[in-house]
Design an enzyme around this catalytic site. Sequence first.
Site, PDB file in Angstrom:
ATOM      1  N   PRO A  19       0.777  -1.248   0.000  1.00 48.99           N
ATOM      2  CA  PRO A  19       0.000   0.000   0.000  1.00 48.99           C
ATOM      3  C   PRO A  19       0.808   1.298   0.000  1.00 48.99           C
ATOM      4  CG  PRO A  19       0.018  -0.944   2.190  1.00 48.99           C
ATOM      5  CD  PRO A  19       0.724  -1.929   1.291  1.00 48.99           C
ATOM      6  N   CYS A  20       1.453   1.572  -1.116  1.00 51.52           N
ATOM      7  CA  CYS A  20       2.228   2.811  -1.236  1.00 51.52           C
ATOM      8  C   CYS A  20       1.316   4.036  -1.207  1.00 51.52           C
ATOM      9  CB  CYS A  20       3.079   2.791  -2.508  1.00 51.52           C
ATOM     10  SG  CYS A  20       2.184   2.390  -4.004  1.00 51.52           S
ATOM     11  N   HIS A  21       0.015   3.840  -1.447  1.00 51.16           N
ATOM     12  CA  HIS A  21      -0.922   4.964  -1.390  1.00 51.16           C
ATOM     13  C   HIS A  21      -1.087   5.501   0.031  1.00 51.16           C
ATOM     14  CE1 HIS A  21      -3.415   1.350  -0.702  1.00 51.16           C
ATOM     15  NE2 HIS A  21      -4.166   2.135   0.054  1.00 51.16           N
TER      16      HIS A  21
END
Length: 176
Positions: free
Chosen positions: A137-139
Amino acid sequence: MSTMSTMSAKQHSIVDSPYGPLTLVATDGVLSGLYMTAQRHRPAEESFGERVAATEEPFPEVVRQLAAYFAGELTAFDVPLRLEGTAFQRSVWDQLVRIPYGRTWSYGELAAKLGKPNASRAVGLANGKNPVGIIVPCHRVIGASGSMTGYGGGVERKVRLLAFEAGEAEAGEAAL
């Protein structure tokens, strides 16, 4: 003396999502890529290998978990991943999966967790090259001021993913 090929077998499938089509890539039967349309740092299509149905391994479990995530029923993925990058990039991606669902960390917080408090810029660059969006989850990484800084899939998608995880929006809203 025989020589063994070091070429990896790749295949891909494309599945729909509330955020537009997702290209799933497997290397030697393990998920190694999840890319959105018009994504920054998206490899060339030719590098994804043969296109196969989403019913072919390893894609069914990935598709099942993505569907559960978008339905609000799954907050952490547990599909096997093959993340290819530098040692530093992999260390950043390993930290990304530790960010709790519905929460965010700043680039500086992420750098500090890596024991490199002055490396927030390098962390941002590694974050942007994450090959398996959503699942890794780089978001969930934002600017120190809470700003919605760059996202490989586009800032609008980042905002929508974070709002969805915070319970502020439905994943099923019109796709971008």
